[in-house]
Design a protein around this motif. Sequence first.
Motif, mmCIF file in Angstrom:
data_model
loop_
_atom_site.group_PDB
_atom_site.id
_atom_site.type_symbol
_atom_site.label_atom_id
_atom_site.label_comp_id
_atom_site.label_asym_id
_atom_site.label_seq_id
_atom_site.Cartn_x
_atom_site.Cartn_y
_atom_site.Cartn_z
ATOM 1 N N PRO A 76 0.820 -1.233 0.000
ATOM 2 C CA PRO A 76 0.000 0.000 0.000
ATOM 3 C C PRO A 76 0.847 1.272 0.000
ATOM 4 N N LEU A 77 1.951 1.267 0.757
ATOM 5 C CA LEU A 77 2.851 2.433 0.768
ATOM 6 C C LEU A 77 3.435 2.663 -0.615
ATOM 7 N N ALA A 78 3.856 1.569 -1.265
ATOM 8 C CA ALA A 78 4.461 1.678 -2.604
ATOM 9 C C ALA A 78 3.445 2.221 -3.609
ATOM 10 N N VAL A 79 2.210 1.744 -3.523
ATOM 11 C CA VAL A 79 1.160 2.199 -4.457
ATOM 12 C C VAL A 79 0.866 3.685 -4.249
ATOM 13 N N GLN A 80 0.752 4.092 -2.987
ATOM 14 C CA GLN A 80 0.487 5.511 -2.702
ATOM 15 C C GLN A 80 1.625 6.399 -3.215
ATOM 16 N N ALA A 81 2.862 5.955 -2.988
ATOM 17 C CA ALA A 81 4.017 6.735 -3.450
ATOM 18 C C ALA A 81 4.048 6.790 -4.976
ATOM 19 N N ALA A 82 3.700 5.670 -5.631
ATOM 20 C CA ALA A 82 3.656 5.636 -7.100
ATOM 21 C C ALA A 82 2.591 6.606 -7.625
ATOM 22 N N MET A 83 1.441 6.638 -6.956
ATOM 23 C CA MET A 83 0.379 7.582 -7.342
ATOM 24 C C MET A 83 0.881 9.025 -7.251
ATOM 25 N N ALA A 84 1.555 9.335 -6.140
ATOM 26 C CA ALA A 84 2.058 10.698 -5.935
ATOM 27 C C ALA A 84 3.078 11.059 -7.017
ATOM 28 N N ALA A 85 3.951 10.103 -7.342
ATOM 29 C CA ALA A 85 5.000 10.353 -8.338
ATOM 30 C C ALA A 85 4.386 10.611 -9.714
ATOM 31 N N VAL A 344 18.688 -2.799 3.180
ATOM 32 C CA VAL A 344 18.484 -2.156 1.883
ATOM 33 C C VAL A 344 17.135 -1.433 1.967
ATOM 34 N N VAL A 345 17.139 -0.132 1.708
ATOM 35 C CA VAL A 345 15.918 0.678 1.845
ATOM 36 C C VAL A 345 15.416 1.055 0.454
ATOM 37 N N TYR A 346 14.103 0.854 0.234
ATOM 38 C CA TYR A 346 13.481 1.144 -1.065
ATOM 39 C C TYR A 346 12.599 2.380 -0.970
ATOM 40 N N MET A 347 12.711 3.230 -1.991
ATOM 41 C CA MET A 347 11.945 4.469 -2.020
ATOM 42 C C MET A 347 11.330 4.683 -3.397
ATOM 43 N N ILE A 348 10.124 5.247 -3.426
ATOM 44 C CA ILE A 348 9.504 5.721 -4.668
ATOM 45 C C ILE A 348 9.201 7.195 -4.442
ATOM 46 N N ASP A 349 9.617 8.029 -5.404
ATOM 47 C CA ASP A 349 9.540 9.471 -5.221
ATOM 48 C C ASP A 349 10.306 9.804 -3.942
ATOM 49 N N ARG A 350 9.765 10.627 -3.059
ATOM 50 C CA ARG A 350 10.537 10.976 -1.855
ATOM 51 C C ARG A 350 10.137 10.153 -0.633
ATOM 52 N N TYR A 351 9.422 9.075 -0.873
ATOM 53 C CA TYR A 351 8.876 8.299 0.242
ATOM 54 C C TYR A 351 9.589 6.954 0.422
ATOM 55 N N VAL A 352 9.900 6.623 1.664
ATOM 56 C CA VAL A 352 10.387 5.277 1.975
ATOM 57 C C VAL A 352 9.192 4.334 1.891
ATOM 58 N N VAL A 353 9.292 3.287 1.073
ATOM 59 C CA VAL A 353 8.159 2.374 0.921
ATOM 60 C C VAL A 353 8.432 1.005 1.551
ATOM 61 N N GLY A 354 9.649 0.752 1.988
ATOM 62 C CA GLY A 354 9.937 -0.527 2.629
ATOM 63 C C GLY A 354 11.400 -0.877 2.515
ATOM 64 N N MET A 413 19.315 9.669 -1.194
ATOM 65 C CA MET A 413 18.401 9.990 -2.301
ATOM 66 C C MET A 413 18.483 11.484 -2.657
ATOM 67 N N VAL A 414 18.597 12.358 -1.654
ATOM 68 C CA VAL A 414 18.780 13.784 -1.941
ATOM 69 C C VAL A 414 20.090 13.978 -2.709
ATOM 70 N N ALA A 415 21.133 13.260 -2.292
ATOM 71 C CA ALA A 415 22.424 13.344 -2.994
ATOM 72 C C ALA A 415 22.269 12.925 -4.451
ATOM 73 N N ALA A 416 21.450 11.884 -4.694
ATOM 74 C CA ALA A 416 21.211 11.432 -6.072
ATOM 75 C C ALA A 416 20.508 12.519 -6.884
#
Length: 431
Positions: A76-85, A344-354, A413-416
Amino acid sequence: MVPHLITALTGPINELEQRILESLPAIERWFRLEWMEHTPPFYTSVDLRNAGFKLAPVDTNLFPGGFNNLTPEMLPLAVQAAMAAIEKICPEAKNLLLIPESHTRNSFYLLNVARLVEIFHQAGLNVRLGSLDPAVTAPTPIALPDGSSLTIEPLVRTRGRIGLKGFDPCTILLNNDLSAGLPEVLSDVHQQYLLPPLHAGWAVRRKTKHFAAYEELAKKFAKLLGMDPWLINPLFAHCGEVNFTEGAGADCLASNAETLLAKIRRKYKEYGIQEKPFLIVKADAGTYGMGIMTVRDPKELADLSRRTRNKMSVIKDGQEVSEVILQEGVPTYERINEAAAEPVVYMIDRYVVGGFYRVNAERGVDENLNAPGASFVPLAFAGSNQLPKPGAKPGASAPNRFYMYGVIARLAMVAASYELEATDPDAEVYE
């Protein structure tokens, strides 16, 4: 569950965790202000190492390939972040074209592709797969280990647009790190959104550029928290014009290794760390755990065996190594079932998703874990939907540990985003 941290030197990490929790409002405001000025990468994964005396990112991937390792609770976190992106980029989007790696027989990687399809489908998009492989000339079904299948199709280029037969996407999502070079079919795409941009691929990107951006941010962030930036930053050096096969660049490697090890020894002495420092030498471009070696003494670099030279000279897609990064080795003292582990931390857009732990029983605390024998355990982040708990004893709370990992990963991620801005060929340069 937080995996056991097997070191007496947990003081600085527990202190860092406490400082991060106490500074939570200031940290979140700091990130918010950064994202007002800078665009986050579309998706990112960050490999962290927790040595007990320091916590640092050691690799930042802009084409993450392990979404299948996220638990269903994280979706659900990943889907919400994908929607925002997607809303930010192309709010009216109906179709998404996903371009995966061309080595489409790796079953674990294919499960990652299937998970990405699921995430973006749930975010409200029609998702289809296009291949950069010229051998794919017709829709081709590929069976997955779970009994389902994916269909991969040949790309169709029509003037300034890329799509599939009967499928015109608003956005093209690359899950291919372009190690082999920039494909002609993807050049001069101006009518659609190509994410991540071509200059995020390893044909252009360099790890040293990323860690230079990270070092600057680590200094700013450490000032905000009133701490030593070394506690979250791996020191590094760069050697260009290296040829392992012919032995070229050996002097550059040895002198940089000596200087870097001396810097690390000074920091170890300052913090009373009794261990022997080491370096990780790896290709400045590329991924998949290839072209990586551990060095404890500069003399080792002058004395490489033929096997090591061969291993270091070529990376993914047969690309020759001509530039390397020498990076401060951060040992990992996280353990799962007695095996070395790293978060290992996964992020979509600016959100940590898991996230998850990469675990490798066949590797030591000072070695690269992204190697044969690696497995993935989502234990530590099973409670990722819980918020951090101020007041909990440092090191005892999974949400608190996860929050700390998420903060350092977001810093990478900000550095990227800084790195991508600096290397954007289309950016306007003002004198």
